[in-house]
Design a protein around this motif. Structure first.
Motif, PDB file in Angstrom:
ATOM      1  N   GLY A  31      -3.065   8.362  13.091  1.00 41.34           N
ATOM      2  CA  GLY A  31      -3.363   7.037  12.569  1.00 41.34           C
ATOM      3  C   GLY A  31      -2.136   6.377  11.968  1.00 41.34           C
ATOM      4  N   LEU A  32      -2.222   5.058  11.765  1.00 43.86           N
ATOM      5  CA  LEU A  32      -1.131   4.342  11.115  1.00 43.86           C
ATOM      6  C   LEU A  32      -0.893   4.906   9.721  1.00 43.86           C
ATOM      7  N   PHE A  33       0.364   5.070   9.389  1.00 42.69           N
ATOM      8  CA  PHE A  33       0.844   5.552   8.096  1.00 42.69           C
ATOM      9  C   PHE A  33       0.601   7.049   7.870  1.00 42.69           C
ATOM     10  N   ASP A  34       0.150   7.763   8.909  1.00 40.63           N
ATOM     11  CA  ASP A  34       0.192   9.221   8.849  1.00 40.63           C
ATOM     12  C   ASP A  34       1.639   9.642   8.612  1.00 40.63           C
ATOM     13  N   ALA A  35       1.838  10.717   7.845  1.00 40.20           N
ATOM     14  CA  ALA A  35       3.212  11.134   7.569  1.00 40.20           C
ATOM     15  C   ALA A  35       3.271  12.576   7.111  1.00 40.20           C
ATOM     16  N   GLY A  36       4.405  13.188   7.424  1.00 44.13           N
ATOM     17  CA  GLY A  36       4.831  14.426   6.788  1.00 44.13           C
ATOM     18  C   GLY A  36       6.038  14.090   5.941  1.00 44.13           C
ATOM     19  N   ILE A  66       7.598   5.497  15.161  1.00 45.11           N
ATOM     20  CA  ILE A  66       7.859   6.548  14.195  1.00 45.11           C
ATOM     21  C   ILE A  66       9.194   6.282  13.513  1.00 45.11           C
ATOM     22  N   SER A  67       9.197   6.274  12.190  1.00 48.45           N
ATOM     23  CA  SER A  67      10.423   5.998  11.442  1.00 48.45           C
ATOM     24  C   SER A  67      10.582   6.970  10.282  1.00 48.45           C
ATOM     25  N   ILE A  68      11.830   7.092   9.832  1.00 47.39           N
ATOM     26  CA  ILE A  68      12.104   7.698   8.540  1.00 47.39           C
ATOM     27  C   ILE A  68      11.771   6.647   7.483  1.00 47.39           C
ATOM     28  N   VAL A  69      10.914   6.999   6.549  1.00 40.30           N
ATOM     29  CA  VAL A  69      10.475   6.078   5.501  1.00 40.30           C
ATOM     30  C   VAL A  69      10.741   6.726   4.152  1.00 40.30           C
ATOM     31  N   SER A  70      11.236   5.942   3.203  1.00 38.67           N
ATOM     32  CA  SER A  70      11.429   6.454   1.845  1.00 38.67           C
ATOM     33  C   SER A  70      10.638   5.603   0.863  1.00 38.67           C
ATOM     34  N   VAL A  71      10.079   6.268  -0.147  1.00 36.07           N
ATOM     35  CA  VAL A  71       9.290   5.598  -1.178  1.00 36.07           C
ATOM     36  C   VAL A  71       9.746   6.114  -2.536  1.00 36.07           C
ATOM     37  N   VAL A  72      10.069   5.200  -3.436  1.00 31.91           N
ATOM     38  CA  VAL A  72      10.414   5.535  -4.808  1.00 31.91           C
ATOM     39  C   VAL A  72       9.401   4.853  -5.715  1.00 31.91           C
ATOM     40  N   ILE A 106       8.504  11.299   7.593  1.00 29.36           N
ATOM     41  CA  ILE A 106       8.417  10.969   9.014  1.00 29.36           C
ATOM     42  C   ILE A 106       7.057  10.302   9.162  1.00 29.36           C
ATOM     43  N   GLU A 107       7.037   9.023   9.460  1.00 29.63           N
ATOM     44  CA  GLU A 107       5.796   8.247   9.330  1.00 29.63           C
ATOM     45  C   GLU A 107       5.529   7.377  10.555  1.00 29.63           C
ATOM     46  N   LYS A 108       4.244   7.251  10.893  1.00 23.79           N
ATOM     47  CA  LYS A 108       3.813   6.309  11.922  1.00 23.79           C
ATOM     48  C   LYS A 108       3.630   4.953  11.251  1.00 23.79           C
ATOM     49  N   CYS A 109       4.462   3.992  11.612  1.00 22.75           N
ATOM     50  CA  CYS A 109       4.542   2.728  10.879  1.00 22.75           C
ATOM     51  C   CYS A 109       3.606   1.663  11.456  1.00 22.75           C
ATOM     52  N   ALA A 110       3.618   0.500  10.839  1.00 22.86           N
ATOM     53  CA  ALA A 110       2.683  -0.567  11.189  1.00 22.86           C
ATOM     54  C   ALA A 110       2.810  -1.013  12.642  1.00 22.86           C
ATOM     55  N   ASP A 111       4.012  -0.888  13.225  1.00 22.76           N
ATOM     56  CA  ASP A 111       4.210  -1.279  14.622  1.00 22.76           C
ATOM     57  C   ASP A 111       3.857  -0.164  15.597  1.00 22.76           C
ATOM     58  N   GLY A 112       3.378   0.978  15.074  1.00 18.24           N
ATOM     59  CA  GLY A 112       3.022   2.104  15.925  1.00 18.24           C
ATOM     60  C   GLY A 112       4.170   3.043  16.223  1.00 18.24           C
ATOM     61  N   GLN A 122      -0.031  13.293   4.649  1.00 13.64           N
ATOM     62  CA  GLN A 122      -0.990  12.224   4.354  1.00 13.64           C
ATOM     63  C   GLN A 122      -1.589  11.678   5.638  1.00 13.64           C
ATOM     64  N   ALA A 123      -2.824  11.183   5.515  1.00 16.20           N
ATOM     65  CA  ALA A 123      -3.541  10.570   6.639  1.00 16.20           C
ATOM     66  C   ALA A 123      -4.395   9.438   6.072  1.00 16.20           C
ATOM     67  N   PRO A 124      -3.782   8.289   5.770  1.00 19.64           N
ATOM     68  CA  PRO A 124      -4.468   7.241   5.017  1.00 19.64           C
ATOM     69  C   PRO A 124      -5.700   6.650   5.687  1.00 19.64           C
ATOM     70  N   ARG A 125      -5.744   6.604   7.018  1.00 17.07           N
ATOM     71  CA  ARG A 125      -6.816   5.873   7.690  1.00 17.07           C
ATOM     72  C   ARG A 125      -7.819   6.746   8.424  1.00 17.07           C
ATOM     73  N   GLN A 126      -7.384   7.903   8.880  1.00  9.87           N
ATOM     74  CA  GLN A 126      -8.293   8.766   9.642  1.00  9.87           C
ATOM     75  C   GLN A 126      -7.772  10.184   9.653  1.00  9.87           C
ATOM     76  N   ALA A 127      -8.661  11.121   9.918  1.00 14.91           N
ATOM     77  CA  ALA A 127      -8.264  12.521  10.018  1.00 14.91           C
ATOM     78  C   ALA A 127      -7.524  12.771  11.330  1.00 14.91           C
ATOM     79  N   GLY A 128      -6.830  13.892  11.406  1.00 12.78           N
ATOM     80  CA  GLY A 128      -6.173  14.293  12.640  1.00 12.78           C
ATOM     81  C   GLY A 128      -4.689  14.565  12.516  1.00 12.78           C
TER      82      GLY A 128
END
Length: 197
Positions: free
Chosen positions: A73-78, A102-108, A94-100, A169-175
């Motif tokens: 799902g969107l925004f799934d990440a390790g 895969i990107s390196i994403v950082s959050v502070v 490592i995240e599935k982003c809004a455009d579908g 994390q799996a914000p929208r759906q399992a899997g």
């Protein structure tokens, strides 16, 4: 100093246990519950439910691991994560982003989350690294575990001891599934955050 995988696993514990976990002497497979996330968006989504497998580290450190993710799902990440509290933490994902893609994403997160997309990956796997030097944190990633690319550095008045580990994390759906290998901890920080060495 570095530790064997089994010795490392023995030092770790769960915050928000996952739906399923498989552990061998050298690999960890995490499948988080659906609708789980770790984010504090200003006047929007607040969640502290991502599965987090962590140990406690004091002083300077470098923590790294290889993550191979199945992102559904969107925004799934390790991710690798450093955490003081629900309101003060950081992660490199490592995240599935809004455009579908895969990107390196950082959050502070210091009260509220400041997140940013970094480079696009061809596949959802990479080496990730968090390093602490005093109150400074550096985030890096690598495709081969040798050449590290700078993602972000920042400072916060961190406590002497922090929770450090792997998140899924799996914000929208399992899997979502996150495979973790080659975890290592050193008490030496990266000397130069910009060049990653």
């Amino acid at each position: 100093m570095t530790h064997s995988q089994q010795a490392l696993f023995e030092r770790f514990e769960w915050y928000n246990p996952p739906k399923r976990v498989e552990q061998t002497s050298d690999q960890l497979l995490i499948e988080p519950q659906g609708e789980t996330d770790c984010i504090r968006s200003f006047e929007s989504t607040i969640a502290d439910s991502a599965s987090f497998y962590f140990t406690r580290l004091s002083g300077d450190f470098t923590f790294q691991a290889k993550l191979d993710c199945q992102l559904v799902g969107l925004f799934d990440a390790g991710a690798l994560m450093v955490r003081e509290s629900a309101e003060c933490w950081a992660k490199i994902c490592i995240e599935k982003c809004a455009d579908g893609g895969i990107s390196i994403v950082s959050v502070v997160t210091d009260g509220w989350s400041d997140d940013t997309n970094n480079e696009v990956l061809q596949s959802p796997e990479a080496y990730l690294r968090i390093t602490r030097k005093g109150n400074m944190i550096g985030l890096h990633y690598s495709l081969d575990g040798k050449q590290w690319r700078f993602v972000r550095k920042f400072g916060l008045p961190w406590s002497p001891q922090l929770q450090v580990g792997v998140a899924a994390q799996a914000p929208r759906q399992a899997g979502c599934k996150v495979s973790v290998e080659q975890m290592s901890i050193s008490n030496q920080p990266v000397a130069d955050f910009r060049n990653g060495e």
